[in-house]
Enzyme design. Structure first.
Site, PDB file in Angstrom:
ATOM      1  N   ARG A 211       0.855  -1.200   0.000  1.00  0.00           N
ATOM      2  CA  ARG A 211       0.000   0.000   0.000  1.00  0.00           C
ATOM      3  C   ARG A 211       0.891   1.251   0.000  1.00  0.00           C
ATOM      4  O   ARG A 211       0.621   2.227  -0.701  1.00  0.00           O
ATOM      5  CB  ARG A 211      -0.903   0.002   1.246  1.00  0.00           C
ATOM      6  CG  ARG A 211      -2.018  -1.013   1.179  1.00  0.00           C
ATOM      7  CD  ARG A 211      -3.033  -0.798   2.291  1.00  0.00           C
ATOM      8  NE  ARG A 211      -2.620  -1.387   3.560  1.00  0.00           N
ATOM      9  CZ  ARG A 211      -3.019  -2.564   4.017  1.00  0.00           C
ATOM     10  NH1 ARG A 211      -3.821  -3.313   3.304  1.00  0.00           N
ATOM     11  NH2 ARG A 211      -2.630  -3.006   5.199  1.00  0.00           N
ATOM     12  N   PHE A 227     -11.041  -4.734  -5.672  1.00  0.00           N
ATOM     13  CA  PHE A 227     -11.062  -5.608  -4.495  1.00  0.00           C
ATOM     14  C   PHE A 227     -10.518  -4.813  -3.308  1.00  0.00           C
ATOM     15  O   PHE A 227      -9.573  -5.196  -2.647  1.00  0.00           O
ATOM     16  CB  PHE A 227     -10.220  -6.881  -4.725  1.00  0.00           C
ATOM     17  CG  PHE A 227     -10.516  -7.619  -6.005  1.00  0.00           C
ATOM     18  CD1 PHE A 227     -11.578  -8.513  -6.075  1.00  0.00           C
ATOM     19  CD2 PHE A 227      -9.733  -7.417  -7.141  1.00  0.00           C
ATOM     20  CE1 PHE A 227     -11.847  -9.199  -7.251  1.00  0.00           C
ATOM     21  CE2 PHE A 227     -10.000  -8.105  -8.320  1.00  0.00           C
ATOM     22  CZ  PHE A 227     -11.047  -9.000  -8.388  1.00  0.00           C
ATOM     23  N   ASP A 249     -15.595  -2.939  -4.434  1.00  0.00           N
ATOM     24  CA  ASP A 249     -15.653  -4.193  -3.680  1.00  0.00           C
ATOM     25  C   ASP A 249     -17.092  -4.709  -3.692  1.00  0.00           C
ATOM     26  O   ASP A 249     -18.033  -3.936  -3.892  1.00  0.00           O
ATOM     27  CB  ASP A 249     -15.194  -3.985  -2.239  1.00  0.00           C
ATOM     28  CG  ASP A 249     -14.709  -5.278  -1.595  1.00  0.00           C
ATOM     29  OD1 ASP A 249     -13.483  -5.482  -1.490  1.00  0.00           O
ATOM     30  OD2 ASP A 249     -15.567  -6.097  -1.185  1.00  0.00           O
ATOM     31  N   SER A 250     -17.240  -6.024  -3.479  1.00  0.00           N
ATOM     32  CA  SER A 250     -18.594  -6.602  -3.505  1.00  0.00           C
ATOM     33  C   SER A 250     -19.157  -6.770  -2.098  1.00  0.00           C
ATOM     34  O   SER A 250     -20.232  -7.342  -1.941  1.00  0.00           O
ATOM     35  CB  SER A 250     -18.565  -7.956  -4.224  1.00  0.00           C
ATOM     36  OG  SER A 250     -17.619  -8.790  -3.599  1.00  0.00           O
ATOM     37  N   ASP A 296      -6.102  -6.532  -6.161  1.00  0.00           N
ATOM     38  CA  ASP A 296      -5.728  -7.374  -5.011  1.00  0.00           C
ATOM     39  C   ASP A 296      -6.875  -8.338  -4.698  1.00  0.00           C
ATOM     40  O   ASP A 296      -7.549  -8.210  -3.672  1.00  0.00           O
ATOM     41  CB  ASP A 296      -5.416  -6.475  -3.797  1.00  0.00           C
ATOM     42  CG  ASP A 296      -4.989  -7.286  -2.589  1.00  0.00           C
ATOM     43  OD1 ASP A 296      -4.503  -8.413  -2.770  1.00  0.00           O
ATOM     44  OD2 ASP A 296      -5.141  -6.788  -1.447  1.00  0.00           O
ATOM     45  N   CYS A 336      -2.513 -13.723  -3.678  1.00  0.00           N
ATOM     46  CA  CYS A 336      -2.208 -14.226  -2.337  1.00  0.00           C
ATOM     47  C   CYS A 336      -2.422 -15.739  -2.258  1.00  0.00           C
ATOM     48  O   CYS A 336      -2.525 -16.290  -1.169  1.00  0.00           O
ATOM     49  CB  CYS A 336      -3.045 -13.497  -1.286  1.00  0.00           C
ATOM     50  SG  CYS A 336      -4.809 -13.700  -1.540  1.00  0.00           S
TER      51      CYS A 336
HETATM   52  N1  SAH Z   1      -6.715  -4.752  -0.950  1.00  0.00           N
HETATM   53  C1  SAH Z   1      -7.404  -4.949   0.295  1.00  0.00           C
HETATM   54  C2  SAH Z   1      -7.662  -6.409   0.602  1.00  0.00           C
HETATM   55  C3  SAH Z   1      -8.449  -7.145  -0.449  1.00  0.00           C
HETATM   56  S1  SAH Z   1      -9.190  -8.619   0.095  1.00  0.00           S
HETATM   57  C4  SAH Z   1      -6.636  -4.236   1.409  1.00  0.00           C
HETATM   58  O1  SAH Z   1      -5.560  -3.673   1.152  1.00  0.00           O
HETATM   59  O2  SAH Z   1      -7.129  -4.230   2.541  1.00  0.00           O
HETATM   60  C5  SAH Z   1     -10.206  -9.041  -1.234  1.00  0.00           C
HETATM   61  C6  SAH Z   1     -11.507  -8.259  -1.336  1.00  0.00           C
HETATM   62  O3  SAH Z   1     -12.130  -8.631  -2.567  1.00  0.00           O
HETATM   63  C7  SAH Z   1     -12.543  -8.511  -0.251  1.00  0.00           C
HETATM   64  O4  SAH Z   1     -12.881  -7.304   0.361  1.00  0.00           O
HETATM   65  C8  SAH Z   1     -13.771  -9.100  -0.997  1.00  0.00           C
HETATM   66  O5  SAH Z   1     -15.008  -8.616  -0.479  1.00  0.00           O
HETATM   67  C9  SAH Z   1     -13.548  -8.579  -2.397  1.00  0.00           C
HETATM   68  N2  SAH Z   1     -14.115  -9.357  -3.521  1.00  0.00           N
HETATM   69  C10 SAH Z   1     -14.060 -10.673  -3.737  1.00  0.00           C
HETATM   70  N3  SAH Z   1     -14.562 -10.973  -4.951  1.00  0.00           N
HETATM   71  C11 SAH Z   1     -14.951  -9.809  -5.515  1.00  0.00           C
HETATM   72  C12 SAH Z   1     -15.525  -9.454  -6.778  1.00  0.00           C
HETATM   73  N4  SAH Z   1     -15.782 -10.378  -7.712  1.00  0.00           N
HETATM   74  N5  SAH Z   1     -15.781  -8.150  -7.032  1.00  0.00           N
HETATM   75  C13 SAH Z   1     -15.523  -7.207  -6.099  1.00  0.00           C
HETATM   76  N6  SAH Z   1     -14.946  -7.488  -4.911  1.00  0.00           N
HETATM   77  C14 SAH Z   1     -14.667  -8.765  -4.616  1.00  0.00           C
END
Ligand code: SAH
Length: 392
Positions: A211, A227, A249-250, A296, A336
Site C-alpha cells: 500500500r 477488491f 468491492d462486492s 488485489d 495471495c
Molecule cells: N486490498 C485490500 C484487501 C483485499 S481482500 C486491502 O488492502 O485491505 C479481497 C476483497 O475482494 C474482499 O474485500 C472481498 O469482499 C472482495 N471481492 C471478492 N470478490 C470480488 C468481486 N468479484 N468483485 C468485487 N470485490 C470482490
C-alpha cells in the site's frame, strides 16, 4: 517430554532433517497405541533416530506439525520463549506510525497453527492446529503477560479448522470486546478495523508495504482500487496525491468502512468514491481510463487442483485491467494464493500482456513484510506476490 512415539517410513526423514515443519500422513509408518489427535509426539526415523517433537493429528493430511528438531521440554516456558522471540523481531522492524501488525505468523515463527495479529490494544487470534488448540490457555496467559492489552478475540478460518477437525465459534477470549470500529494506525494513516465481523483477522496487514509503495507513485493519478476491502490502497493513494480514487468491492461491510476510512484521513467523498459492484463487471463494462490500477483479489486458488482455473481467472482480471489503463499507466497486481508461484504469476501476466498486445515492464516485485517472515525451511509460508508494472 511426550511419551508417544511415531516412526517414519524409510527415506521419509529427509524433510524433517531439513527442518520442514510438516510431516504428511503418507510418511508415517506407525504410532504408539493410545494417542489422541493433538498429542505431542516424538518423531523417529526408520532407523530409530529421534528427530524432534511435534503435534500429532493423524486425521489431517498434515499428520505432524514439528515444534522442535531435537529433544526439548514442551511447557509454558517453551512457548513463552518462542512468543518473546516473535515479539522481539516485531519491535526491531515495526515502522513509525504503526500500531498494528502480525505478531505471530504460525510455522514461520516456529509456532505451528497459531496466528496472532495486534490491532492497537487488541489481539485477533486464529488457531488452526488441534495440537495448538490444546495449549490455548497457556498461550493466552503468556500473551496477556507479555503485551499490554485490553482484549483478545478469537477468529476462525472455517476451512482450516475443518481440515484439522476443530470446532467452536469465534468470540472473546479475554478482556474487553473490541469495538466494531477500532481505530488503528498504519504508516501514519488511520483505519477503522472491525475485528469481529471483518474478513480474515480484521485487516489485510500483509499488504502494508505494498500500500505504501502504491501511495508513493500515485501523485496526480486517477487511481482505481479493485477488491478494495476497506480502501487501504485508496487511502495511501490519496495521501500520495492521487487526483481521485475509486474503490470497488462486492462487500457492503467492507465498503462501509472504506468510505469512513477515506473521510477519517481527510479525503472527500466527491473525489474518492466507493462502489459496491463486481470487479470483473466493472472493468468490462466501463470505459473511463485510469492511470493506476490496483488488483488485489482474494485467493482464487485454494488447492493444487484449482491452479489451472485460478490461472485463467488471474489472467482474465489482469487483461481487463490492462485495457482500462491509460497509455503508460501503472498496474499493481497481486496474488495471495500460495499455490500460484511467483514464476507462474509472471507467466500469467506474460499471457495477459500478449493477448492484450500491451508492453509490460516490471518495476518492482514484492511480497509480504517483515511481520510475515518466510522461514527458509518452509517455502509454503510464502504466499503473497505483488508486481508493480508499467503498461503501454
Ligand atoms: N486490498 C485490500 C484487501 C483485499 S481482500 C486491502 O488492502 O485491505 C479481497 C476483497 O475482494 C474482499 O474485500 C472481498 O469482499 C472482495 N471481492 C471478492 N470478490 C470480488 C468481486 N468479484 N468483485 C468485487 N470485490 C470482490
Amino acid at each position: 517430554m511426550s511419551s508417544i512415539r511415531c516412526l517414519l517410513k524409510p527415506g521419509k526423514e529427509k524433510p524433517v532433517l531439513a527442518h520442514h515443519p510438516w510431516i504428511f500422513s503418507g510418511a508415517l509408518d506407525q504410532i504408539d497405541d493410545g494417542y489422541k489427535p493433538g498429542d505431542l509426539v516424538q518423531v523417529y526415523s526408520s532407523s530409530e533416530e529421534m528427530l524432534g517433537l511435534g503435534f500429532l493429528n493423524p486425521d489431517s493430511q498434515i499428520a505432524v506439525r514439528m515444534l522442535t528438531f531435537g529433544a526439548a521440554e514442551i511447557d509454558e516456558s517453551f512457548f513463552r520463549a518462542r512468543i518473546r522471540k516473535s515479539l522481539e523481531l516485531r519491535k526491531q522492524f515495526v515502522p513509525a506510525g504503526t500500531n498494528s501488525y502480525r505478531l505471530i505468523h504460525s510455522e514461520s515463527d516456529f509456532l505451528p497453527g497459531l496466528t496472532v495479529d495486534l490491532y492497537g490494544d487488541y489481539l485477533s487470534v486464529q488457531i488452526h492446529a488441534i495440537g495448538m488448540e490444546r495449549w490455548k490457555d497457556v498461550i493466552l496467559k503468556i500473551l496477556q503477560e507479555e503485551i499490554p492489552l485490553k482484549g483478545i478475540y478469537e477468529k476462525m478460518d472455517a476451512e482450516w479448522r475443518k481440515i484439522e477437525g476443530l470446532k467452536g465459534k469465534p468470540g472473546l477470549l479475554w478482556g474487553a470486546e473490541p469495538p466494531d470500529e477500532l481505530e488503528i494506525l498504519e504508516n501514519g494513516l488511520k483505519f477503522l478495523v472491525d475485528i469481529k465481523h471483518g474478513q480474515k483477522t480484521g485487516f489485510f496487514l500483509d499488504q502494508r508495504e505494498n500500500r505504501k509503495l502504491v501511495g508513493e507513485h500515485s501523485r496526480g493519478k486517477k487511481l482505481l482500487n479493485c477488491f478494495s476491502y476497506s480502501a487501504g490502497f485508496s487511502v495511501y493513494g490519496a495521501r500520495g496525491g492521487a487526483l481521485s480514487t475509486v474503490s470497488v468491492d462486492s462487500s457492503d461491510t467492507a465498503l462501509n468502512l472504506a468510505s469512513k476510512n477515506l473521510t477519517l484521513n481527510g479525503f472527500s467523498e466527491k473525489d474518492h468514491r466507493c462502489l459496491h459492484t463486481d470487479v470483473f463487471q466493472y472493468l468490462r463494462q466501463g470505459n473511463e481510463p485510469f492511470d493506476f490500477i490496483v488488483l488485489d483479489p482474494p485467493a482464487f486458488c485454494q488447492s493444487k487442483a484449482h491452479v489451472d482455473n485460478a490461472s485463467r481467472a488471474y489472467k482474465d482480471v489482469n487483461m481487463i485491467a490492462m485495457k482500462r489503463l491509460s497509455e503508460g499507466g501503472l498496474l499493481f497486481t497481486a496474488s495471495c494464493s500460495s499455490f500460484i508461484s511467483v514464476d507462474l504469476f509472471q507467466k500469467i501476466l506474460f499471457g495477459a500482456a500478449k493477448d492484450t498486445g500491451k508492453n509490460i515492464r516490471i518495476l518492482a516485485k514484492t511480497g509480504h513484510p517483515f511481520d510475515h517472515p518466510v522461514n527458509i525451511y518452509f517455502p509454503e509460508g510464502e504466499y503473497l506476490k505483488g508486481f508493480l508494472c508499467r503498461v503501454e
